[in-house]
Scaffold this motif. Structure first.
Motif, mmCIF file in Angstrom:
data_model
loop_
_atom_site.group_PDB
_atom_site.id
_atom_site.type_symbol
_atom_site.label_atom_id
_atom_site.label_comp_id
_atom_site.label_asym_id
_atom_site.label_seq_id
_atom_site.Cartn_x
_atom_site.Cartn_y
_atom_site.Cartn_z
ATOM 1 N N ALA A 76 -7.266 7.659 3.052
ATOM 2 C CA ALA A 76 -6.545 7.320 4.287
ATOM 3 C C ALA A 76 -7.536 7.251 5.437
ATOM 4 O O ALA A 76 -8.502 8.008 5.493
ATOM 5 N N THR A 77 -7.278 6.343 6.362
ATOM 6 C CA THR A 77 -8.128 6.209 7.545
ATOM 7 C C THR A 77 -7.894 7.365 8.508
ATOM 8 O O THR A 77 -6.749 7.751 8.768
ATOM 9 N N ILE A 78 -8.983 7.912 9.041
ATOM 10 C CA ILE A 78 -8.904 8.949 10.074
ATOM 11 C C ILE A 78 -9.097 8.327 11.452
ATOM 12 O O ILE A 78 -8.299 8.545 12.361
ATOM 13 N N ASP A 79 -10.174 7.572 11.629
ATOM 14 C CA ASP A 79 -10.411 6.909 12.913
ATOM 15 C C ASP A 79 -11.022 5.537 12.692
ATOM 16 O O ASP A 79 -11.547 5.238 11.621
ATOM 17 N N HIS A 80 -10.921 4.699 13.714
ATOM 18 C CA HIS A 80 -11.405 3.315 13.614
ATOM 19 C C HIS A 80 -11.786 2.852 15.013
ATOM 20 O O HIS A 80 -10.990 2.959 15.951
ATOM 21 N N SER A 81 -13.004 2.349 15.147
ATOM 22 C CA SER A 81 -13.479 1.826 16.427
ATOM 23 C C SER A 81 -13.991 0.403 16.244
ATOM 24 O O SER A 81 -14.441 0.032 15.158
ATOM 25 N N MET A 82 -13.939 -0.372 17.339
ATOM 26 C CA MET A 82 -14.362 -1.765 17.261
ATOM 27 C C MET A 82 -14.911 -2.215 18.604
ATOM 28 O O MET A 82 -14.419 -1.803 19.660
ATOM 29 N N TRP A 83 -15.951 -3.041 18.542
ATOM 30 C CA TRP A 83 -16.573 -3.601 19.738
ATOM 31 C C TRP A 83 -16.628 -5.117 19.593
ATOM 32 O O TRP A 83 -17.015 -5.631 18.553
ATOM 33 N N PHE A 84 -16.250 -5.830 20.648
ATOM 34 C CA PHE A 84 -16.295 -7.292 20.653
ATOM 35 C C PHE A 84 -17.476 -7.725 21.517
ATOM 36 O O PHE A 84 -17.566 -7.363 22.697
ATOM 37 N N HIS A 85 -18.391 -8.511 20.932
ATOM 38 C CA HIS A 85 -19.633 -8.876 21.614
ATOM 39 C C HIS A 85 -19.596 -10.281 22.216
ATOM 40 O O HIS A 85 -20.073 -10.491 23.327
ATOM 41 N N HIS A 86 -19.070 -11.242 21.463
ATOM 42 C CA HIS A 86 -19.050 -12.633 21.893
ATOM 43 C C HIS A 86 -17.693 -13.248 21.552
ATOM 44 O O HIS A 86 -17.035 -12.830 20.590
ATOM 45 N N PRO A 87 -17.268 -14.264 22.311
ATOM 46 C CA PRO A 87 -16.062 -15.010 21.909
ATOM 47 C C PRO A 87 -16.263 -15.638 20.532
ATOM 48 O O PRO A 87 -17.383 -15.962 20.133
ATOM 49 N N PHE B 179 0.837 -1.183 0.000
ATOM 50 C CA PHE B 179 0.000 0.000 0.000
ATOM 51 C C PHE B 179 0.882 1.247 0.000
ATOM 52 O O PHE B 179 2.105 1.164 0.068
ATOM 53 N N ARG B 180 0.232 2.409 -0.022
ATOM 54 C CA ARG B 180 0.999 3.655 -0.062
ATOM 55 C C ARG B 180 1.664 3.959 1.274
ATOM 56 O O ARG B 180 2.588 4.763 1.358
ATOM 57 N N ALA B 181 1.179 3.356 2.331
ATOM 58 C CA ALA B 181 1.748 3.559 3.666
ATOM 59 C C ALA B 181 1.570 2.283 4.467
ATOM 60 O O ALA B 181 1.041 1.279 3.966
ATOM 61 N N LEU B 182 2.009 2.301 5.708
ATOM 62 C CA LEU B 182 1.853 1.165 6.603
ATOM 63 C C LEU B 182 0.377 0.796 6.720
ATOM 64 O O LEU B 182 -0.481 1.659 6.886
ATOM 65 N N PHE B 183 0.064 -0.502 6.629
ATOM 66 C CA PHE B 183 -1.311 -0.971 6.699
ATOM 67 C C PHE B 183 -1.900 -0.645 8.073
ATOM 68 O O PHE B 183 -1.343 -1.005 9.115
ATOM 69 N N LEU C 108 -0.190 -5.765 -11.766
ATOM 70 C CA LEU C 108 -0.122 -5.008 -10.526
ATOM 71 C C LEU C 108 1.172 -4.210 -10.442
ATOM 72 O O LEU C 108 2.178 -4.568 -11.062
ATOM 73 N N PRO C 109 1.183 -3.114 -9.668
ATOM 74 C CA PRO C 109 2.440 -2.400 -9.421
ATOM 75 C C PRO C 109 3.466 -3.344 -8.798
ATOM 76 O O PRO C 109 3.109 -4.271 -8.063
ATOM 77 N N LYS C 110 4.740 -3.131 -9.096
ATOM 78 C CA LYS C 110 5.785 -4.029 -8.624
ATOM 79 C C LYS C 110 5.789 -4.164 -7.106
ATOM 80 O O LYS C 110 6.046 -5.243 -6.569
ATOM 81 N N ARG C 111 5.485 -3.084 -6.407
ATOM 82 C CA ARG C 111 5.487 -3.144 -4.951
ATOM 83 C C ARG C 111 4.408 -4.106 -4.457
ATOM 84 O O ARG C 111 4.620 -4.860 -3.511
ATOM 85 N N LEU C 112 3.254 -4.101 -5.122
ATOM 86 C CA LEU C 112 2.166 -4.992 -4.722
ATOM 87 C C LEU C 112 2.465 -6.427 -5.137
ATOM 88 O O LEU C 112 2.089 -7.377 -4.429
#
Length: 287
Positions: A226-237, A29-33, A143-147
Motif C-alpha cells: 500500500a502507498t504511504i506517501d506520494h510527491s510530484m514535481w512538474f518542471h515543464h509544460p 485492486f484491493r482498494a481504491l486506486f 485473472l481474478p473476476k474483479r480484475l
C-alpha cells in the motif's frame, strides 16, 4: 463501455464553497486506486486557484484505504495566496473519515535559470511495443473476476512496458522499470488537465518496482502492499496525449517499506516531471 473517459473522472462536482465530489472507478485492486485520489485532489485544489497559476508540486499522505464503490469528497483549505505562489491543503473523505491529505503549490509562469542533469535512457520506441492492456486481455480468464470486470477502466491510459515482466510469476530483475504512457483522450493543450491525468498515471506500476529484485508478484496472497506517501514535481509544460517515458527505480527497500522515484521524459528527452513514493511492503508470513 465507450463512455469510460478519464476526463470525466477528473471533473468534480462543487457541493459547497471549497468542497467538491468525484466519482470512483473500481480498477480491480484491493482498494481504491491511489492515482485516482491524486488526480482528483489536484483537480480540487486547482478549482480554488486563479487561472494564471499552475501546479508545480504536491506532497501527499495516504491514511486509509478507500472504497472504489463510493464517491470521494474533497475539502480544500486555502492556506496562502501570495504574489507568485498559492498553497492549498486538500482532505479526501469517505464516510466521514479522512483517507488522504495533500498539500499542493501553484505558481504564476516565470522565467529563470535552467539546467537538466537527468538523461532519458535509450529504449525502444513506444510504437515498437505492444500495449500492456492487450496482454491482460489475452490472459483475462486467468485473472481474478474483479480484475476481469475492471479491464475497461485501465484503457484510458495506454501503457507500454519496455521490459517484459510476468505479473503472475515474475523473474528477479533489477529494481528499474521503463514504461511509455499516454492518454487515449485528446486534452486540447489544457495544462492543468494534463497534470491531473499524469498525477493519476504516475501511480501505475510505481511501487511494484520495489518487488522486482525479489521476484514477488503484486498478486501474491501473502503480500501486503500500500502507498504511504506520494510527491510530484512538474518542471515543464507537456502534452499527455503524446508519449511520455516513465523511468522508475527503487533505490531502497527495508523495514517493511519500499522507496521508488520516477522521471517523466517527453519524446525529445526533456524532463517534464519527477515523482517519489514510499509504500508498505510486508510479507504476512514474516510479520
Amino acid at each position: 463501455m465507450s463512455d469510460i473517459k478519464l476526463v470525466n473522472l477528473l471533473t468534480l462536482e462543487k457541493r459547497q464553497e471549497n468542497i467538491f465530489t468525484g466519482q470512483s472507478w473500481d480498477l480491480g485492486f484491493r482498494a481504491l486506486f491511489g492515482g485516482q485520489v491524486l488526480g482528483q485532489a489536484l483537480a480540487a485544489a486547482r478549482l480554488t486557484v486563479d487561472e494564471d497559476r499552475v501546479a508545480h508540486s504536491f506532497h501527499s499522505y495516504f491514511l486509509l484505504p478507500g472504497d472504489a464503490n463510493q464517491d470521494v469528497s474533497f475539502d480544500v483549505e486555502k492556506v496562502r495566496d501570495g504574489k507568485s505562489f498559492s498553497a492549498r491543503r486538500v482532505k479526501a473523505i469517505q464516510n466521514g473519515k479522512t483517507l488522504f491529505y495533500m498539500t499542493g503549490s501553484f505558481q504564476k509562469a516565470e522565467q529563470g535559470l535552467q539546467h537538466q542533469l537527468g538523461q532519458m535512457p535509450d529504449v525502444p520506441s513506444a510504437d515498437s511495443l505492444t500495449s500492456d492492456i492487450s496482454y491482460f486481455e489475452k490472459i483475462k480468464e486467468e485473472l481474478p473476476k474483479r480484475l476481469q470486470k475492471a479491464i475497461a477502466y485501465h484503457k484510458p491510459i495506454d501503457t507500454r512496458t519496455v521490459q517484459a515482466i510476468d505479473p503472475v510469476h515474475p523473474d528477479k530483475q533489477t529494481a528499474k522499470r521503463y514504461i511509455w504512457m499516454k492518454s487515449q483522450e485528446q486534452l486540447g493543450g489544457n495544462l492543468s488537465l494534463n497534470q491531473e491525468m499524469l498525477a493519476y498515471a504516475s501511480d501505475y506500476h510505481f511501487l511494484a518496482t520495489c518487488l522486482q529484485p525479489h521476484g514477488i508478484s503484486v498478486r501474491d496472497k501473502n503480500l501486503q502492499i500500500a502507498t504511504i506517501d506520494h510527491s510530484m514535481w512538474f518542471h515543464h509544460p507537456f502534452n499527455f496525449d503524446d508519449w511520455l517515458l516513465y523511468c522508475v527505480e527503487s533505490p531502497f527497500a527495508g523495514g517493511a517499506r519500499g522507496l521508488v522515484r520516477g522521471q517523466f521524459f517527453n519524446t525529445e528527452g526533456t524532463l517534464v516531471a519527477s515523482t517519489m513514493q514510499e509504500g508498505l511492503i510486508r510479507l504476512k508470513d514474516e510479520s
